[in-house]
Design a protein around this motif. Structure first.
Motif, short mmCIF file in Angstrom:
data_model
loop_
_atom_site.label_atom_id
_atom_site.label_comp_id
_atom_site.label_asym_id
_atom_site.label_seq_id
_atom_site.Cartn_x
_atom_site.Cartn_y
_atom_site.Cartn_z
N TYR A 152 -36.00 64.08 36.06
CA TYR A 152 -34.82 65.19 36.20
C TYR A 152 -33.88 64.89 35.09
O TYR A 152 -33.19 65.49 34.45
CB TYR A 152 -34.78 65.57 37.57
CG TYR A 152 -33.54 66.53 37.72
CD1 TYR A 152 -33.83 67.87 37.36
CD2 TYR A 152 -32.35 66.12 38.22
CE1 TYR A 152 -32.75 68.73 37.51
CE2 TYR A 152 -31.53 67.18 38.20
CZ TYR A 152 -31.37 68.34 38.18
OH TYR A 152 -30.73 69.43 38.20
N GLY B 55 -34.35 64.60 31.37
CA GLY B 55 -34.65 65.73 30.63
C GLY B 55 -35.91 66.14 30.55
O GLY B 55 -36.39 67.06 29.86
N ARG C 184 -37.90 67.54 33.01
CA ARG C 184 -38.04 68.48 33.93
C ARG C 184 -36.69 69.27 34.15
O ARG C 184 -35.73 68.51 34.02
CB ARG C 184 -38.66 68.36 35.06
CG ARG C 184 -38.22 67.13 36.03
CD ARG C 184 -38.96 66.65 37.18
NE ARG C 184 -39.37 67.94 37.90
CZ ARG C 184 -40.60 68.06 38.85
NH1 ARG C 184 -41.28 67.01 38.79
NH2 ARG C 184 -40.68 69.13 39.47
N ASN C 185 -36.62 70.52 34.33
CA ASN C 185 -35.31 71.12 34.54
C ASN C 185 -35.25 71.37 36.14
O ASN C 185 -34.05 72.03 36.52
CB ASN C 185 -35.29 72.44 33.66
CG ASN C 185 -36.35 73.37 34.14
OD1 ASN C 185 -36.99 73.49 34.68
ND2 ASN C 185 -36.17 74.64 33.53
N ASN C 186 -36.05 71.32 36.92
CA ASN C 186 -35.81 71.63 38.15
C ASN C 186 -36.33 70.49 39.37
O ASN C 186 -37.25 69.74 38.71
CB ASN C 186 -36.44 72.88 38.83
CG ASN C 186 -37.51 72.92 38.45
OD1 ASN C 186 -38.59 72.09 38.49
ND2 ASN C 186 -38.09 74.41 38.24
N PHE D 239 -31.43 72.76 39.87
CA PHE D 239 -31.68 73.31 38.62
C PHE D 239 -30.80 72.62 37.53
O PHE D 239 -29.42 73.04 37.75
CB PHE D 239 -31.96 74.63 38.81
CG PHE D 239 -32.09 75.39 37.32
CD1 PHE D 239 -33.32 75.33 36.71
CD2 PHE D 239 -31.13 76.03 36.74
CE1 PHE D 239 -33.63 75.79 35.48
CE2 PHE D 239 -31.39 76.66 35.41
CZ PHE D 239 -32.67 76.33 34.78
N LYS D 240 -31.18 72.26 36.42
CA LYS D 240 -30.02 72.11 35.26
C LYS D 240 -30.46 72.63 34.05
O LYS D 240 -31.61 73.00 33.89
CB LYS D 240 -29.98 70.68 35.20
CG LYS D 240 -31.15 69.78 34.55
CD LYS D 240 -30.46 68.29 34.34
CE LYS D 240 -31.76 67.68 33.79
NZ LYS D 240 -31.09 66.31 33.47
N GLU D 241 -29.67 73.18 33.11
CA GLU D 241 -29.88 73.89 32.07
C GLU D 241 -28.81 73.57 31.07
O GLU D 241 -27.60 73.31 31.38
CB GLU D 241 -29.88 75.46 32.15
CG GLU D 241 -28.75 76.24 32.61
CD GLU D 241 -28.91 77.56 32.85
OE1 GLU D 241 -29.75 78.00 32.21
OE2 GLU D 241 -28.06 78.15 33.64
N ILE D 242 -29.05 73.56 29.68
CA ILE D 242 -28.06 73.39 28.44
C ILE D 242 -27.60 74.77 28.25
O ILE D 242 -28.30 75.59 28.09
CB ILE D 242 -28.59 72.58 27.18
CG1 ILE D 242 -29.28 71.25 27.80
CG2 ILE D 242 -27.55 72.79 26.49
CD1 ILE D 242 -30.10 70.84 26.71
N ILE E 182 -24.51 70.59 30.02
CA ILE E 182 -25.48 70.55 30.88
C ILE E 182 -24.87 71.07 32.23
O ILE E 182 -23.91 70.57 32.96
CB ILE E 182 -25.94 69.18 31.33
CG1 ILE E 182 -26.68 68.75 29.86
CG2 ILE E 182 -27.10 69.50 32.47
CD1 ILE E 182 -27.22 67.37 30.05
N GLU F 70 -25.57 72.19 35.94
CA GLU F 70 -26.24 71.93 37.38
C GLU F 70 -25.99 73.02 38.35
O GLU F 70 -24.92 72.99 38.71
CB GLU F 70 -26.23 70.77 37.73
CG GLU F 70 -26.79 69.38 36.80
CD GLU F 70 -27.28 68.22 37.49
OE1 GLU F 70 -27.42 68.25 38.72
OE2 GLU F 70 -26.93 67.15 36.92
N MET G 218 -35.26 79.71 37.81
CA MET G 218 -34.47 78.41 38.13
C MET G 218 -35.72 77.63 38.95
O MET G 218 -35.67 76.55 38.73
CB MET G 218 -33.43 78.62 38.91
CG MET G 218 -32.18 79.16 38.33
SD MET G 218 -30.80 78.78 39.35
CE MET G 218 -29.65 79.73 38.52
#
Length: 190
Positions: free
Chosen positions: A75, A78, A80-82, A117-120, A133, A135, A174
């Protein structure tokens, strides 16, 4: 001679029925289990409680709590995003075999699950755009089904193998798409 054969047949049927009714498994209605596969492979703590009824049905609840450094590293790096943190899975089971000591079963379960959960995301500041990023935490609800096999040793110690899958329903952008219920459980029936 026929009367004697019928009498012996009825006596043997009554004797086997009485033995089935006085089996120690019939009086033990509760079971507590720990999933050793999840603990060893994924670093999850997974415990279950099951309550048995007179027929072939039982109900229970399973709780999973994750503290895996491998999944945490994936995680953070990078890959995995969750990252699932918890699952609470109430279930209903139906025994597909007649034996109380060894049997196949089918299960329907629900899952309340959540995690990080994280995303750019792109942000603008003073006409300049940059990426950060972001979260957040997610919570979701899933439905699914499982199949398994359970056997008892000395009428109290259980070994259970379980394979099942479900799908998250409410927060799909998510949460993970698939919830799995795969495990090898050791338990005690009391």
């Amino acid at each position: 001679m026929r009367k004697l054969a019928i009498l012996l047949l009825l006596f043997s049927f009554g004797f086997s029925w009485a033995q089935e009714q006085t089996s120690p498994m019939v009086n033990k209605k509760n079971e507590f289990r720990v999933d050793v596969l999840q603990a060893l492979a994924y670093g999850k703590i997974s415990v279950s409680y099951e309550r048995f009824f007179e027929g072939s049905f039982s109900v229970g609840v399973n709780g999973n709590f994750s503290n895996s450094t491998r999944i945490e590293d994936d995680y953070n790096n990078g890959f995995r995003n969750n990252i699932p943190r918890y699952e609470i899975n109430p279930y209903v089971r139906y025994a597909l075999s007649k034996s109380k000591a060894r049997y196949y079963f089918a299960e329907i379960f629900a899952s309340a699950n959540g995690g990080d959960f994280k995303e750019i995301v792109r942000e603008n500041s003073g006409g300049n755009g940059f990426y950060t990023i972001k979260e957040t935490q997610y919570n979701d609800f899933a439905l699914g089904g499982s199949l398994g096999y359970k056997m008892y040793f000395k009428d109290a110690f259980a070994l259970e193998v379980l394979v099942g899958f479900g799908s998250n329903l409410t927060n799909k952008e998510m949460s993970p798409d698939v919830i799995s219920r795969v495990g090898i459980n050791l338990g005690y029936r009391f």
